[in-house]
Design an enzyme around this catalytic site. Structure first.
Site, PDB file in Angstrom:
ATOM      1  CG  ASP A  32      -6.669  10.035   5.515  1.00 26.36           C
ATOM      2  OD1 ASP A  32      -6.358  10.794   6.459  1.00 26.36           O
ATOM      3  OD2 ASP A  32      -7.327  10.415   4.534  1.00 26.36           O
ATOM      4  CG  ASN A  80       1.086  14.919   8.520  1.00 24.02           C
ATOM      5  OD1 ASN A  80       1.198  13.709   8.392  1.00 24.02           O
ATOM      6  ND2 ASN A  80       0.053  15.589   8.016  1.00 24.02           N
TER       7      ASN A  80
END
Length: 253
Positions: A32, A80
């Site tokens: 991340d 996503n």
């Protein structure tokens, strides 16, 4: 130069302090912070994802050097696929495909796609399947590429697989209820046959799983690193391992 020397000495000290017997066998990583890194460095999201991809071979080298046998990298979630803009998503998918190809051609890693294959575009799916096939007999670190991955979807897919297999045998739902165990469900997960992760690492300071390995992480240790993924250093990795080794894993005892 002095700072680099001090850094290397500290890194060596951390590594010497690790105990081989207590090392994690399977590490999961939520990679991340790529987009925030891009903002911080004045670039576009694509540049952050490229920098994040460049970090992965380095990270896998660290794991290989320590003898870690399994690594799962969370690269693209099911969220996503619907939440990212078209241009950014296209670039990210190209980057992931290129990464898989590079890893399959230059290392001894065994690559495996874990995720919803039906949700992936043909080009990316083709690159990932080809990387799997090319590395199937490799003996190095078993690297799971979590692409189009969602923990809830994985569990639902496992249950669907179990029901279909049971139906083919012509047996009743009551009979299925009698044999349905956590062990049976685990056999139908994307990571079937692999040990559950001992350690989950998330970079960028965020403290949530984001659907990552929900079933497999029941007994995992969780470590949050403040560094954004492209800035994640070997020192940060060794600190995570040291922290893992310092914990007392009782497993309900």
């Amino acid at each position: 130069m002095v700072a680099n020397l001090i850094y290397r000495l500290y890194e060596a000290r951390l590594e010497r302090g690790l105990k081989a017997a207590d090392l994690p066998k399977h590490i999961g990583v939520i990679v991340d912070g790529n987009r925030r890194w891009a903002v911080k460095t004045g670039g576009k999201a694509k540049h952050g994802h490229m920098a994040g991809a460049q970090k992965i071979p380095e990270f896998l080298t660290w794991c290989s050097e320590l003898g870690v046998k399994h690594v799962t990298l969370y690269l693209l979630s099911t969220d996503n696929l619907t939440g990212r803009s078209g241009a950014e998503l296209d670039a990210l998918q190209d980057i992931i495909g290129s990464l898989a190809t590079k890893l399959s051609e230059t290392n001894d890693y065994r690559l495996q796609l874990v995720g919803d294959r039906e949700a992936l575009p043909d080009g990316l799916l083709g690159a990932l399947v080809k990387a799997e096939s090319r590395t199937r007999k490799n003996k190095g670190v078993h690297v799971n590429l979590a692409v189009a991955y969602g923990g809830r979807k994985e569990i639902a897919d496992a249950m669907r697989s179990i029901v279909k297999a049971h139906a083919k045998k012509g047996k009743t739902l009551d009979a299925l209820a009698e044999i349905l165990t956590p062990e049976l469900i685990a056999e139908h997960l994307y990571t079937s046959g692999q040990p559950d992760p001992d350690l989950l690492i998330r970079t960028s300071g965020e403290q949530r799983l984001s659907g990552f390995l929900l079933w497999q992480s029941a007994n995992s240790e969780f470590y949050v690193a403040e560094a954004l993924w492209p800035d994640f250093r070997k020192v940060d990795f060794l600190r995570a391992i040291r922290d893992f080794e310092s914990r007392h894993r009782r497993f309900g005892k």
